[in-house]
Design a protein around this motif. Structure first.
Motif, PDB file in Angstrom:
ATOM      1  N   LYS A 134      -4.724   7.212   8.158  1.00 28.43           N
ATOM      2  CA  LYS A 134      -5.614   6.674   7.138  1.00 28.43           C
ATOM      3  C   LYS A 134      -6.084   5.286   7.537  1.00 28.43           C
ATOM      4  CE  LYS A 134      -3.242   9.209   3.432  1.00 28.43           C
ATOM      5  NZ  LYS A 134      -2.586   9.125   2.111  1.00 28.43           N
ATOM      6  N   ARG A 181      -6.547  -2.564  -1.181  1.00 26.83           N
ATOM      7  CA  ARG A 181      -5.705  -1.369  -1.203  1.00 26.83           C
ATOM      8  C   ARG A 181      -6.548  -0.095  -1.384  1.00 26.83           C
ATOM      9  NH1 ARG A 181      -4.064  -5.523  -3.895  1.00 26.83           N
ATOM     10  NH2 ARG A 181      -2.009  -6.489  -3.677  1.00 26.83           N
ATOM     11  N   THR A 182      -7.741  -0.102  -0.827  1.00 29.52           N
ATOM     12  CA  THR A 182      -8.675   1.015  -0.962  1.00 29.52           C
ATOM     13  C   THR A 182      -8.716   1.825   0.324  1.00 29.52           C
ATOM     14  OG1 THR A 182     -10.050  -0.275  -2.479  1.00 29.52           O
ATOM     15  CG2 THR A 182     -11.046   1.676  -1.473  1.00 29.52           C
ATOM     16  N   GLN A 183      -8.550   3.130   0.223  1.00 30.50           N
ATOM     17  CA  GLN A 183      -8.646   3.972   1.402  1.00 30.50           C
ATOM     18  C   GLN A 183     -10.104   4.171   1.777  1.00 30.50           C
ATOM     19  OE1 GLN A 183      -6.189   7.569   1.515  1.00 30.50           O
ATOM     20  NE2 GLN A 183      -7.857   8.642   2.583  1.00 30.50           N
ATOM     21  N   GLU A 186      -9.753   9.099   6.211  1.00 28.93           N
ATOM     22  CA  GLU A 186      -8.520   9.612   6.777  1.00 28.93           C
ATOM     23  C   GLU A 186      -8.825  10.709   7.787  1.00 28.93           C
ATOM     24  OE1 GLU A 186      -6.542  13.099   4.172  1.00 28.93           O
ATOM     25  OE2 GLU A 186      -6.400  11.112   3.232  1.00 28.93           O
ATOM     26  N   TRP A 219      -7.580   1.759   5.801  1.00 29.84           N
ATOM     27  CA  TRP A 219      -7.590   1.074   4.515  1.00 29.84           C
ATOM     28  C   TRP A 219      -8.360  -0.235   4.588  1.00 29.84           C
ATOM     29  CZ3 TRP A 219      -4.767   3.470   0.582  1.00 29.84           C
ATOM     30  CH2 TRP A 219      -3.860   4.458   0.987  1.00 29.84           C
ATOM     31  N   ILE A 257       0.843  -1.189   0.000  1.00 27.15           N
ATOM     32  CA  ILE A 257       0.000   0.000   0.000  1.00 27.15           C
ATOM     33  C   ILE A 257       0.882   1.243   0.000  1.00 27.15           C
ATOM     34  CG2 ILE A 257      -1.788   1.278   1.246  1.00 27.15           C
ATOM     35  CD1 ILE A 257      -2.558  -1.400   2.563  1.00 27.15           C
ATOM     36  N   ALA A 308       0.929   4.276   1.280  1.00 24.72           N
ATOM     37  CA  ALA A 308       0.092   4.860   2.322  1.00 24.72           C
ATOM     38  C   ALA A 308       0.376   6.339   2.598  1.00 24.72           C
ATOM     39  CB  ALA A 308       0.251   4.061   3.614  1.00 24.72           C
ATOM     40  N   TRP A 312      -7.358  -3.102   3.357  1.00 26.57           N
ATOM     41  CA  TRP A 312      -5.999  -3.383   2.895  1.00 26.57           C
ATOM     42  C   TRP A 312      -5.948  -4.446   1.806  1.00 26.57           C
ATOM     43  CZ3 TRP A 312      -3.970  -8.244   3.317  1.00 26.57           C
ATOM     44  CH2 TRP A 312      -4.575  -9.112   4.232  1.00 26.57           C
TER      45      TRP A 312
END
Length: 229
Positions: free
Chosen positions: A104, A111-113, A116, A106, A75, A77, A108
């Motif tokens: 943030k 890999r999507t936020q 935050e 995620w 990631i 990040a 994970w």
């Protein structure tokens, strides 16, 4: 040091990001490079599935399946050092804190936020509440409690300087949040109201650790050169 979910292996991570694997008797088995730019001690472990997240000085986070020695995700990040990491209690989310003063969350695996929080200071520790609806973020002077569902800050706990430098954890039932470090006494808070409910005298200013019993009725504390209580 972390046990595998089946308690058959032990994992340790060196300052260079090398993950060493031994059997349950401490006999070396193998090793793998978890992160080439590892920021020493910045890691999180999800013990139910053996997932290990390692933070880097380049702002990336790498997640591994330790049993399979398989890389699961990388990631991008943060723009600078990753400073702290924490898995959610169900393992689906990973919180990351960066030197730029942003935390943030995620999904994970994709890999999507998710969201935050800009806290404008360096985050030192992260912890999810047991129901994964609240995130505790420790800084040099306080603990910030954020709602994960609507990304708003709800409470600030005035711990004092380095008041959570060593310990910050929720009780399993979510009723209490305990912190300790560079202050004379460990503190016990109600994380829903922000009220301090107790002090644990004499546990502070040195290397500390603490953990709750599974039913949240007991708290075990230890301090370097100070014994266990």
């Amino acid at each position: 040091m972390f046990y595998s979910p089946e308690k058959t292996e032990i994992y340790t991570v060196t300052e260079t990001g090398l993950v060493n694997v031994t059997n349950d008797r401490g006999v070396f088995q193998t090793s793998f490079q978890g992160h080439n730019l590892f920021n020493p001690s910045i890691l999180a472990y999800y013990r139910d599935d053996g997932w290990l997240a390692l933070g880097g000085t380049d702002g990336t986070v790498k997640v591994w399946d330790t049993a399979e020695r398989t890389s699961l995700a990388t990631i991008e990040a943060h723009p600078f050092h990753v400073n702290t990491l924490a898995f959610s209690n169900d393992g689906t989310l990973l919180a990351t804190g960066g030197d730029e003063g942003v935390v943030k969350i995620w999904d994970w695996e994709t890999r999507t936020q998710v969201t935050e929080f800009s806290i404008n200071t360096i985050p030192l520790r992260l912890a999810f509440s047991p129901d994964d609806t609240q995130l505790a973020i420790s800084t040099l002077d306080n603990i910030l409690l954020y709602s994960i569902t609507d990304a708003t800050q709800s409470i600030t706990l005035a711990t004092g300087e380095r008041g959570s430098g060593e310990v910050m954890l929720y009780s399993p039932d979510g009723r209490f949040l305990v912190n300790g470090g560079g202050i004379p006494n460990m503190q016990v808070w109600d994380p829903h109201s922000g009220t301090m409910v107790a002090l644990i005298p004499g546990f502070g200013n040195q290397r500390l650790s603490a953990d709750f019993s599974p039913d949240s009725t007991m708290l075990l504390t230890s301090m370097y050169n100070g014994g266990v209580a």
